[in-house]
Design a protein around this motif. Structure first.
Motif, PDB file in Angstrom:
ATOM      1  N   GLY A 127       7.385  39.424  49.086  1.00 29.38           N
ATOM      2  CA  GLY A 127       7.526  40.509  50.048  1.00 29.38           C
ATOM      3  C   GLY A 127       6.697  41.728  49.687  1.00 29.38           C
ATOM      4  O   GLY A 127       6.112  42.372  50.559  1.00 29.38           O
ATOM      5  N   HIS A 128       6.649  42.059  48.397  1.00 28.34           N
ATOM      6  CA  HIS A 128       5.864  43.223  47.974  1.00 28.34           C
ATOM      7  C   HIS A 128       4.375  43.007  48.253  1.00 28.34           C
ATOM      8  O   HIS A 128       3.677  43.925  48.699  1.00 28.34           O
ATOM      9  CB  HIS A 128       6.072  43.503  46.484  1.00 28.34           C
ATOM     10  CG  HIS A 128       7.275  44.333  46.194  1.00 28.34           C
ATOM     11  ND1 HIS A 128       8.539  43.943  46.569  1.00 28.34           N
ATOM     12  CD2 HIS A 128       7.424  45.539  45.574  1.00 28.34           C
ATOM     13  CE1 HIS A 128       9.418  44.865  46.191  1.00 28.34           C
ATOM     14  NE2 HIS A 128       8.764  45.853  45.591  1.00 28.34           N
ATOM     15  N   THR A 129       3.893  41.791  48.006  1.00 32.42           N
ATOM     16  CA  THR A 129       2.474  41.513  48.266  1.00 32.42           C
ATOM     17  C   THR A 129       2.177  41.593  49.748  1.00 32.42           C
ATOM     18  O   THR A 129       1.155  42.180  50.163  1.00 32.42           O
ATOM     19  CB  THR A 129       2.095  40.123  47.739  1.00 32.42           C
ATOM     20  OG1 THR A 129       2.419  40.033  46.348  1.00 32.42           O
ATOM     21  CG2 THR A 129       0.602  39.866  47.915  1.00 32.42           C
ATOM     22  N   ALA A 130       3.038  41.006  50.569  1.00 31.77           N
ATOM     23  CA  ALA A 130       2.821  41.055  52.013  1.00 31.77           C
ATOM     24  C   ALA A 130       2.870  42.491  52.523  1.00 31.77           C
ATOM     25  O   ALA A 130       2.051  42.892  53.351  1.00 31.77           O
ATOM     26  CB  ALA A 130       3.875  40.205  52.725  1.00 31.77           C
ATOM     27  N   THR A 131       3.833  43.269  52.023  1.00 31.53           N
ATOM     28  CA  THR A 131       3.950  44.658  52.455  1.00 31.53           C
ATOM     29  C   THR A 131       2.686  45.436  52.116  1.00 31.53           C
ATOM     30  O   THR A 131       2.164  46.197  52.944  1.00 31.53           O
ATOM     31  CB  THR A 131       5.165  45.325  51.799  1.00 31.53           C
ATOM     32  OG1 THR A 131       6.350  44.614  52.174  1.00 31.53           O
ATOM     33  CG2 THR A 131       5.297  46.778  52.223  1.00 31.53           C
ATOM     34  N   ALA A 132       2.189  45.241  50.900  1.00 28.55           N
ATOM     35  CA  ALA A 132       0.978  45.952  50.481  1.00 28.55           C
ATOM     36  C   ALA A 132      -0.242  45.496  51.254  1.00 28.55           C
ATOM     37  O   ALA A 132      -1.001  46.315  51.802  1.00 28.55           O
ATOM     38  CB  ALA A 132       0.754  45.752  48.980  1.00 28.55           C
ATOM     39  N   ALA A 133      -0.467  44.188  51.311  1.00 34.91           N
ATOM     40  CA  ALA A 133      -1.690  43.669  51.928  1.00 34.91           C
ATOM     41  C   ALA A 133      -1.744  43.983  53.415  1.00 34.91           C
ATOM     42  O   ALA A 133      -2.798  44.374  53.939  1.00 34.91           O
ATOM     43  CB  ALA A 133      -1.793  42.162  51.701  1.00 34.91           C
ATOM     44  N   VAL A 134      -0.624  43.829  54.110  1.00 26.38           N
ATOM     45  CA  VAL A 134      -0.612  44.093  55.549  1.00 26.38           C
ATOM     46  C   VAL A 134      -0.651  45.596  55.817  1.00 26.38           C
ATOM     47  O   VAL A 134      -1.435  46.071  56.649  1.00 26.38           O
ATOM     48  CB  VAL A 134       0.612  43.439  56.206  1.00 26.38           C
ATOM     49  CG1 VAL A 134       0.699  43.851  57.672  1.00 26.38           C
ATOM     50  CG2 VAL A 134       0.547  41.925  56.095  1.00 26.38           C
ATOM     51  N   SER A 135       0.177  46.367  55.120  1.00 23.46           N
ATOM     52  CA  SER A 135       0.248  47.809  55.386  1.00 23.46           C
ATOM     53  C   SER A 135      -1.070  48.502  55.074  1.00 23.46           C
ATOM     54  O   SER A 135      -1.626  49.224  55.923  1.00 23.46           O
ATOM     55  CB  SER A 135       1.371  48.447  54.568  1.00 23.46           C
ATOM     56  OG  SER A 135       2.629  47.962  54.967  1.00 23.46           O
ATOM     57  N   TYR A 136      -1.588  48.307  53.865  1.00 24.04           N
ATOM     58  CA  TYR A 136      -2.831  48.976  53.500  1.00 24.04           C
ATOM     59  C   TYR A 136      -4.016  48.399  54.271  1.00 24.04           C
ATOM     60  O   TYR A 136      -4.962  49.118  54.609  1.00 24.04           O
ATOM     61  CB  TYR A 136      -3.066  48.869  51.992  1.00 24.04           C
ATOM     62  CG  TYR A 136      -1.973  49.514  51.170  1.00 24.04           C
ATOM     63  CD1 TYR A 136      -1.486  50.780  51.492  1.00 24.04           C
ATOM     64  CD2 TYR A 136      -1.418  48.859  50.079  1.00 24.04           C
ATOM     65  CE1 TYR A 136      -0.478  51.370  50.748  1.00 24.04           C
ATOM     66  CE2 TYR A 136      -0.403  49.443  49.318  1.00 24.04           C
ATOM     67  CZ  TYR A 136       0.063  50.705  49.666  1.00 24.04           C
ATOM     68  OH  TYR A 136       1.071  51.280  48.928  1.00 24.04           O
ATOM     69  N   GLY A 137      -3.960  47.098  54.562  1.00 29.68           N
ATOM     70  CA  GLY A 137      -5.050  46.484  55.323  1.00 29.68           C
ATOM     71  C   GLY A 137      -5.120  47.005  56.747  1.00 29.68           C
ATOM     72  O   GLY A 137      -6.197  47.340  57.241  1.00 29.68           O
ATOM     73  N   VAL A 138      -3.972  47.076  57.415  1.00 26.14           N
ATOM     74  CA  VAL A 138      -3.963  47.580  58.797  1.00 26.14           C
ATOM     75  C   VAL A 138      -4.282  49.073  58.819  1.00 26.14           C
ATOM     76  O   VAL A 138      -4.985  49.558  59.717  1.00 26.14           O
ATOM     77  CB  VAL A 138      -2.611  47.284  59.472  1.00 26.14           C
ATOM     78  CG1 VAL A 138      -2.516  47.969  60.832  1.00 26.14           C
ATOM     79  CG2 VAL A 138      -2.415  45.778  59.626  1.00 26.14           C
ATOM     80  N   ALA A 139      -3.782  49.816  57.840  1.00 26.65           N
ATOM     81  CA  ALA A 139      -4.126  51.244  57.761  1.00 26.65           C
ATOM     82  C   ALA A 139      -5.636  51.424  57.656  1.00 26.65           C
ATOM     83  O   ALA A 139      -6.233  52.260  58.359  1.00 26.65           O
ATOM     84  CB  ALA A 139      -3.432  51.878  56.552  1.00 26.65           C
ATOM     85  N   ALA A 140      -6.271  50.638  56.790  1.00 18.21           N
ATOM     86  CA  ALA A 140      -7.728  50.721  56.650  1.00 18.21           C
ATOM     87  C   ALA A 140      -8.433  50.312  57.929  1.00 18.21           C
ATOM     88  O   ALA A 140      -9.426  50.929  58.336  1.00 18.21           O
ATOM     89  CB  ALA A 140      -8.182  49.835  55.486  1.00 18.21           C
ATOM     90  N   LEU A 141      -7.921  49.287  58.611  1.00 21.69           N
ATOM     91  CA  LEU A 141      -8.538  48.824  59.852  1.00 21.69           C
ATOM     92  C   LEU A 141      -8.456  49.888  60.940  1.00 21.69           C
ATOM     93  O   LEU A 141      -9.434  50.134  61.657  1.00 21.69           O
ATOM     94  CB  LEU A 141      -7.846  47.541  60.309  1.00 21.69           C
ATOM     95  CG  LEU A 141      -8.361  46.898  61.599  1.00 21.69           C
ATOM     96  CD1 LEU A 141      -9.818  46.505  61.463  1.00 21.69           C
ATOM     97  CD2 LEU A 141      -7.505  45.691  61.956  1.00 21.69           C
ATOM     98  N   LEU A 142      -7.304  50.537  61.071  1.00 19.64           N
ATOM     99  CA  LEU A 142      -7.143  51.572  62.092  1.00 19.64           C
ATOM    100  C   LEU A 142      -8.100  52.740  61.839  1.00 19.64           C
ATOM    101  O   LEU A 142      -8.739  53.252  62.763  1.00 19.64           O
ATOM    102  CB  LEU A 142      -5.705  52.065  62.119  1.00 19.64           C
ATOM    103  CG  LEU A 142      -4.651  51.068  62.629  1.00 19.64           C
ATOM    104  CD1 LEU A 142      -3.250  51.634  62.435  1.00 19.64           C
ATOM    105  CD2 LEU A 142      -4.886  50.730  64.093  1.00 19.64           C
ATOM    106  N   LEU A 143      -8.174  53.166  60.581  1.00 24.59           N
ATOM    107  CA  LEU A 143      -9.048  54.298  60.255  1.00 24.59           C
ATOM    108  C   LEU A 143     -10.523  53.913  60.339  1.00 24.59           C
ATOM    109  O   LEU A 143     -11.365  54.736  60.713  1.00 24.59           O
ATOM    110  CB  LEU A 143      -8.721  54.822  58.865  1.00 24.59           C
ATOM    111  CG  LEU A 143      -7.327  55.447  58.705  1.00 24.59           C
ATOM    112  CD1 LEU A 143      -7.063  55.819  57.258  1.00 24.59           C
ATOM    113  CD2 LEU A 143      -7.178  56.665  59.604  1.00 24.59           C
TER     114      LEU A 143
END
Length: 220
Positions: free
Chosen positions: A132-148
């Protein structure tokens, strides 16, 4: 199409091996043994603290607030650029935050895989697969980077992507180093994140794309 195909194939293979207790799980045991040998032969309080710190970066806090903040900042930038549907990054960020547990929790309950310490699961306890921690990090930071990145320059976009990848790798490494997760728990969550990001990257529009297309149509 190669990226999602490889991600799906790897996710299915790892999941099958977890269910069947197959030989691929020997990778988990070999990596854990190597980590333990490193702990024993080269003990380092600094490395241990760093492992815990990196693991914590995969918690709901700070990962989800970073995602929501990135959504708000991207929406503000989109609005300043007078893009149509400038508000879109906000629901995308919120929906992504809600999607993470929907991807991970049912799988944890279904696979019910014990963690590296080998303790049996208590009644109603979720398993360790996928992480869960890996998914939370990879998806959250990945989508944040994609949006910006949609409103950033090319160099800044590359920096955002590199930062998200490094954070995701760091969280996974910290979890394995700290004996919180098996390596394949982490790999499965990376595969899930790749699929989410691949779909979103192809669906999410770029600010001004609609206006450019309309302008081009009016000239024809």
């Amino acid at each position: 199409m190669a990226v999602p195909v490889v991600a799906v194939a790897l996710l299915l293979a790892v999941s099958w091996q977890v269910v069947a207790d197959g030989p691929l799980l020997g990778v988990d045991r070999a990596v854990r043994r190597a980590v333990h040998i490193s702990h024993r032969d080269s003990p380092s309080a600094l490395a241990d603290r760093l492992g815990h710190l990196l693991s914590d970066l995969g918690s709901g806090v700070p990962a989800v607030p970073v995602l929501l903040l990135a959504g708000a900042l991207a929406a503000w930038w989109w609005r300043r650029s007078r893009a149509g549907r400038w508000w879109l990054p906000l629901p995308v960020a919120a929906a992504t935050a809600g999607l993470i547990p929907l991807l991970v929790v049912p799988a944890k309950a279904a696979f019910a895989r014990p963690g590296p310490l080998g303790e049996p699961l208590a009644a109603g306890q979720w398993g360790w697969y996928p992480s869960g921690h890996t998914a939370t990090a990879a998806v959250s930071y990945g989508v944040a980077a994609l949006l910006l990145a949609r409103v950033a320059g090319r160099r800044a976009a590359r920096g955002l992507a590199a930062g998200a990848v490094l954070l995701s790798l760091g969280v996974g490494a910290g979890l394995v180093w700290s004996d919180y997760h098996w390596l394949l728990d982490v790999v499965a969550s990376w595969c899930l994140a790749v699929l989410v990001l691949w779909v979103l990257a192809r669906w999410l529009p770029r600010p001004g794309a609609g206006r450019r297309q309309a302008s081009g149509s009016s000239l024809r």
